[in-house]
Design an enzyme around this catalytic site. Structure first.
Site, short mmCIF file in Angstrom:
data_model
loop_
_atom_site.label_atom_id
_atom_site.label_comp_id
_atom_site.label_asym_id
_atom_site.label_seq_id
_atom_site.Cartn_x
_atom_site.Cartn_y
_atom_site.Cartn_z
CG ASN A 69 -0.43 0.79 2.37
OD1 ASN A 69 -0.55 2.01 2.41
ND2 ASN A 69 0.20 0.09 3.32
CB VAL A 71 -3.03 4.96 1.54
CG1 VAL A 71 -4.09 6.02 1.81
CG2 VAL A 71 -3.68 3.66 1.07
N GLY A 72 -0.45 6.86 1.69
CA GLY A 72 0.16 8.14 2.05
C GLY A 72 -0.54 8.87 3.16
CG ASN A 99 -1.17 6.31 13.50
OD1 ASN A 99 -0.84 7.14 12.66
ND2 ASN A 99 -0.46 5.23 13.76
CB CYS A 130 4.20 6.13 7.45
SG CYS A 130 3.28 5.90 5.91
CE LYS A 165 2.22 0.46 13.05
NZ LYS A 165 0.88 0.48 12.44
N GLY A 243 2.03 -7.05 12.51
CA GLY A 243 2.73 -7.42 11.28
C GLY A 243 2.37 -8.83 10.86
N GLY A 244 1.30 -8.98 10.11
CA GLY A 244 0.93 -10.27 9.55
C GLY A 244 0.06 -11.16 10.41
N GLY A 265 -4.16 -6.14 11.29
CA GLY A 265 -4.25 -5.13 10.24
C GLY A 265 -4.78 -5.66 8.94
#
Length: 302
Positions: A69, A71-72, A99, A130, A165, A243-244, A265
């Site tokens: 992704n 998305v920004g 967040n 990010c 994070k 994460g996964g 997620g």
């Protein structure tokens, strides 16, 4: 009876399952599929001081074992989030993790100040990891001193515990974790997405408009579990492992590696009931093995 509750920075969560930012909206989008009261916390999509437009499309691409992704961090800004989304979230018996994102240190300070007096926020999550914004963001999450600086700046004005994070796109995740700890972080969340890329060999161009994006999903879980284990054995902060994680077995792995809670997620996109299914599986596992509280298995891998 089993006790699913966990404690992060003195705040009690109903369960160890929370949602990952950017994958669950602000909860409203999933309320018809999941009893939000069962979740430990809802981590909302990244919020900035001013509205962000995000990256050009295409923004999403499937991969083997996950997705990319870029998305920004598109969002309408803090004021609109506070007016439109917080009232909805306050209806539920679950914690709210906001967040926070920015490109500069001043951006993070500004958005944190936007929430002064806003009722219904239980934690800030500093998104310094990010990979999809042009400045700031991940740069702060790949330098221990910068991680310490931005954490301290937000901690100085925050009225709620601060979760930092962390990015996996570093050579030494422990060094970054210690930087956040030195800055006063109350907890850590790891990992964010791994940098990745796909190329359309017929069009002879990248699949994503941003060229590169963040890889998430089951493919990155072994990396995430390894990093959670490393950090849990190096710092004295509670960790949200992410994460996964797509199944209850994945969640138990994270907890055994040292995570206090587990963030779900990408799995929400393919199975909107993923969080509820994982909670059901954890409960069954605890009953089968006579585990009354998750503290009995947390961090047992040394």
């Amino acid at each position: 009876m089993v006790d699913l509750s966990v404690n992060i920075a003195g705040v009690r969560l109903n369960s160890p399952i929370v949602t990952a930012s950017g994958t669950f909206g602000s909860g409203r989008e999933y309320a018809q599929f999941v009893d939000l009261n069962r979740l430990g916390a809802i981590t909302v999509k990244g919020v900035s001081h001013e509205p962000w437009q995000g990256n050009p499309p295409p923004r999403i691409a499937e991969t083997h074992g996950g997705m990319l992704n870029a998305v920004g961090l598109q969002n309408p800004g803090a004021k609109k989030f506070i007016a439109d989304d917080l009232p909805f979230l306050r209806q539920f018996d679950t914690r709210v993790i906001v967040n926070l994102c920015g490109r500069t240190l001043d951006d993070y300070i500004a958005v944190a100040r936007d929430f002064e007096g806003a009722d219904g926020v239980d934690f800030f999550e500093l998104n310094i990891s990010c990979p999809n914004i042009k400045a700031g963001g991940m740069a702060m999450g790949t330098d221990a001193k910068m991680a310490e600086e931005v954490t301290r700046a937000v901690k100085d004005i925050a009225r709620v515990p601060v979760i930092v994070k962390l990015s996996p796109n570093v050579t030494d995740i422990v060094a970054i974790a210690k930087g956040a700890e030195a800055g006063g972080a109350d907890a850590l969340c790891l990992i964010n997405t791994l940098l990745g890329m796909r190329i359309d060999i017929h069009k002879k161009m990248p699949v994503l408009g941003n060229k590169i994006g963040g890889l998430s999903g089951p493919a990155i879980k072994p990396v995430a579990v390894r990093m959670v284990w490393q950090v849990a054995n190096a710092v004295a902060l509670p960790i949200i492992g992410t994460g996964g994680a797509a199944t209850w077995e994945d969640a138990i792995e994270f907890i055994m590696a040292g995570a206090t809670a587990v963030s779900v997620g990408t799995a929400n996109f393919s199975n909107p009931r993923a969080t509820a299914d994982i909670l059901d599986g954890i409960t069954g596992y605890m009953r089968e093995h006579g585990i009354k509280n998750l503290n009995e298995i947390r961090g047992i891998i040394k």
